[in-house]
Write an enzyme that holds these catalytic residues in place. Structure first.
Site, short mmCIF file in Angstrom:
data_model
loop_
_atom_site.label_atom_id
_atom_site.label_comp_id
_atom_site.label_asym_id
_atom_site.label_seq_id
_atom_site.Cartn_x
_atom_site.Cartn_y
_atom_site.Cartn_z
N GLU A 119 -11.65 19.59 14.24
CA GLU A 119 -12.44 20.26 13.20
C GLU A 119 -12.09 19.71 11.83
O GLU A 119 -10.94 19.36 11.56
CB GLU A 119 -12.19 21.78 13.25
CG GLU A 119 -12.81 22.42 14.47
CD GLU A 119 -12.59 23.93 14.54
OE1 GLU A 119 -13.48 24.63 15.06
OE2 GLU A 119 -11.52 24.39 14.11
N GLU A 200 -0.09 17.68 12.62
CA GLU A 200 0.97 17.38 11.66
C GLU A 200 0.83 15.92 11.24
O GLU A 200 1.10 15.02 12.03
CB GLU A 200 2.34 17.66 12.29
CG GLU A 200 3.53 17.07 11.55
CD GLU A 200 3.56 17.39 10.06
OE1 GLU A 200 3.62 16.44 9.26
OE2 GLU A 200 3.52 18.59 9.71
N SER A 232 -0.31 17.43 3.55
CA SER A 232 0.46 18.63 3.86
C SER A 232 1.30 18.41 5.11
O SER A 232 0.83 17.88 6.11
CB SER A 232 -0.48 19.82 4.07
OG SER A 232 0.24 20.97 4.47
N CYS A 374 -6.88 28.82 6.26
CA CYS A 374 -5.57 28.26 6.60
C CYS A 374 -5.07 28.80 7.93
O CYS A 374 -5.02 30.01 8.15
CB CYS A 374 -4.58 28.61 5.49
SG CYS A 374 -2.90 28.06 5.82
#
Length: 408
Positions: A119, A200, A232, A374
Site C-alpha cells: 500500500e 522497515e 522513518s 499511522c
C-alpha cells in the site's frame, strides 16, 4: 531413466521450503524489470548506449504516467528499442484498489509483478498540513507520498497493523519508484516523499538508499521540493543509522526515528527489535547523523532528525514519560512528532516537553476512515477495517506493558 517418485520428493520439498525464504529476503527476480530503475543508466552503458537515455525515459514516464510503450519515448535510438522491450517494461505494478478519505487522502493497494501487494498513501495537505493546532509548522499546499519499502514487516511493533502480516519480501528499487509514478495519476502535485509505509526501510538498505539518492539528486526531474525525502526507521540493528551517514545521506535526507518510549525497558515492550539496539547506542547514532547534517547547512541540522512518538493509552502517555522523554532529548532538541487519538492528551504531553526545551508537534489524525493512518497499513478492505480496528490502539491490543511483555 526417470527417477523413482520417492527420489524426487526430497528435492521438491527442499525447493518448497527454500522458495518462500528467498522471497522473504527480496530475492525475487523481476522479468521484465521496471524502466524506473536506478540501475538503468549503468545497464545502458554496459550495452554500449549512453546512460543519459535513462533520464529521457524517466522524464517521459513521469510526464506520461499512463504510457505503456517505451517506443513512445522521443529521441531514443531505434537500435535500443528491441533490448529495452525484451528486458524492461513501463510498469511492473498496477493499482488494484483505490480508497479516498474525506480529508483528501488517498490509499492505493498496489499489486506487484509476482502478485504480492503493498500500500502507498497520498497525503493531502492544504496549508494546515498534517499537524493539529498544537505548535504546528506551516506547510505549502500540495501532497506527500508515503512509500512502502517492503511487503509486510518483521519488526512486530505492538501498535502497528503491518507487523501482523509478517515479512513477505523486500521491494526492488524500481518497485519503490513505481509507487511514485502510480501515485502521480492521483495527485500530480506530490512534492514530498516519506518512507513511512509498509516495512522497515533500513532492512532493505541497498534498494531504499539507491532510491533516496536518485530522488534527492534529481529533484527537478521528479518534481519534488527542497529536502524532499524523509526516511522513518525503528533503527532495527546497531550501526544502521551510521550506515546512512557513511552513505552520505545525512545532509540530503531527513531522518525520522520511531522512538515511542523514553526508556529502554518500555521501548522493548513496544518495539521488540529494540532489544538489539540499546537506547544509549541509538542516541549516539542519532547524534552522529545530526553532526553530519550540520556540515551541510544549519537548516539541515535543525530539520535533519525527527523523533516519532505514538502515544498508547496507559502505556507511554503519562506525565512521567513526557518528562523522561524531555530529559532524554534536551541536549539534542530534536523535534518530536506525536500521534495520539486525543488532542487534549497531546497538548499536555507537548507542554511538558517544552519545559525541557524540546519542540513537540501533534500530528493530525488523517485517513482513519480508510485505514491509511499511522500503523494501519495491512491491506484491509475499507468496509471491514473498523469492525476489527478503530485506530492504532486497537491494533496494539490495549497495549498494556503486561500484555506487550507477554506477547514478546
Amino acid at each position: 531413466a526417470m527417477a523413482p517418485p520417492g527420489d524426487e520428493a526430497p528435492e521438491a520439498e527442499a525447493e518448497a521450503v527454500a522458495a518462500p525464504a528467498r522471497r522473504r529476503r527480496g530475492a525475487v527476480e523481476l522479468h521484465p524489470r521496471p524502466l524506473l530503475d536506478p540501475e538503468l543508466p549503468r545497464l545502458l552503458e554496459e550495452r554500449g548506449f549512453p546512460g543519459s537515455h535513462a533520464r529521457s525515459i524517466w522524464e517521459h514516464l513521469l510526464e506520461h504516467p499512463l504510457c505503456t510503450d517505451v517506443a513512445e519515448v522521443p529521441a531514443l535510438p531505434k537500435a535500443l528499442l528491441p533490448w529495452l522491450s525484451e528486458h524492461f517494461t513501463t510498469s511492473t505494478a498496477s493499482v488494484k484498489r483505490r480508497m479516498a478519505s474525506q480529508d483528501g487522502t488517498t490509499k492505493l493497494l498496489i499489486s506487484l509483478q509476482d502478485g504480492v501487494e503493498v500500500e502507498a498513501v497520498v497525503i493531502n495537505h492544504g496549508g494546515d498540513g498534517e499537524f493539529s493546532s498544537v505548535s504546528r509548522p506551516r506547510m505549502k499546499p500540495g501532497a506527500t507520498l508515503c512509500l512502502s519499502s517492503q511487503a509486510g514487516c518483521r519488526m512486530g511493533c505492538k501498535f502497528c497493523a503491518t507487523g501482523t502480516l509478517g515479512l513477505i519480501r523486500s521491494l526492488h528499487a524500481g518497485e519503490i519508484l513505481e509507487q511514485l509514478r502510480l501515485a502521480r495519476t492521483v495527485r500530480p502535485d506530490i512534492r514530498k516523499i516519506v518512507f513511512m509505509g509498509m516495512g522497515e526501510p533500513l532492512e532493505n538498505f541497498d534498494a531504499v538508499t539507491s532510491v533516496v539518492r536518485l530522488l534527492t539528486s534529481e529533484q527537478v526531474l521528479f518534481r519534488l521540493g527542497g529536502r524532499p525525502v524523509t526516511l522513518s526507521t525503528v533503527a532495527p540493528t546497531p550501526n544502521c543509522i551510521t550506515r546512512l551517514v557513511d552513505a552520505g545521506l545525512a545532509g540530503s535526507t531527513r531522518l525520522a526515528v520511531s522512538l515511542h518510549a523514553p526508556t529502554q525497558e518500555l521501548r522493548e515492550q513496544i518495539v521488540p527489535s529494540a532489544r538489539v539496539m540499546p537506547l544509549p547506542k541509538l542516541m549516539d547514532e542519532i547524534d552522529a547523523f545530526g553532526r553530519a547534517a550540520s556540515k551541510v547547512s544549519k537548516r539541515a541540522r535543525e530539520e535533519g532528525v525527527l523523533i516519532e512518538y505514538c502515544m498508547l493509552k496507559g502505556v507511554n502517555d503519562s506525565a512521567e514519560c513526557a518528562n523522561q522523554l524531555g530529559e532524554l532529548l534536551h541536549p539534542r532538541r530534536d523535534m518530536v512528532y506525536v500521534n495520539a487519538p486525543s488532542e487534549e492528551v497531546v497538548w499536555e504531553f507537548v507542554r511538558l516537553l517544552g519545559t525541557h526545551g524540546v519542540k513537540g508537534h501533534a500530528r493530525r489524525q488523517l485517513a482513519n476512515d480508510i485505514a491509511a493512518a499511522c500503523g494501519q497499513l495491512a491491506k484491509k478492505e475499507v468496509d471491514s477495517v473498523f469492525a476489527a480496528q478503530a485506530d492504532v490502539e486497537d491494533v496494539a491490543g490495549a497495549a498494556s506493558p503486561t500484555a506487550a511483555a507477554a506477547a514478546a
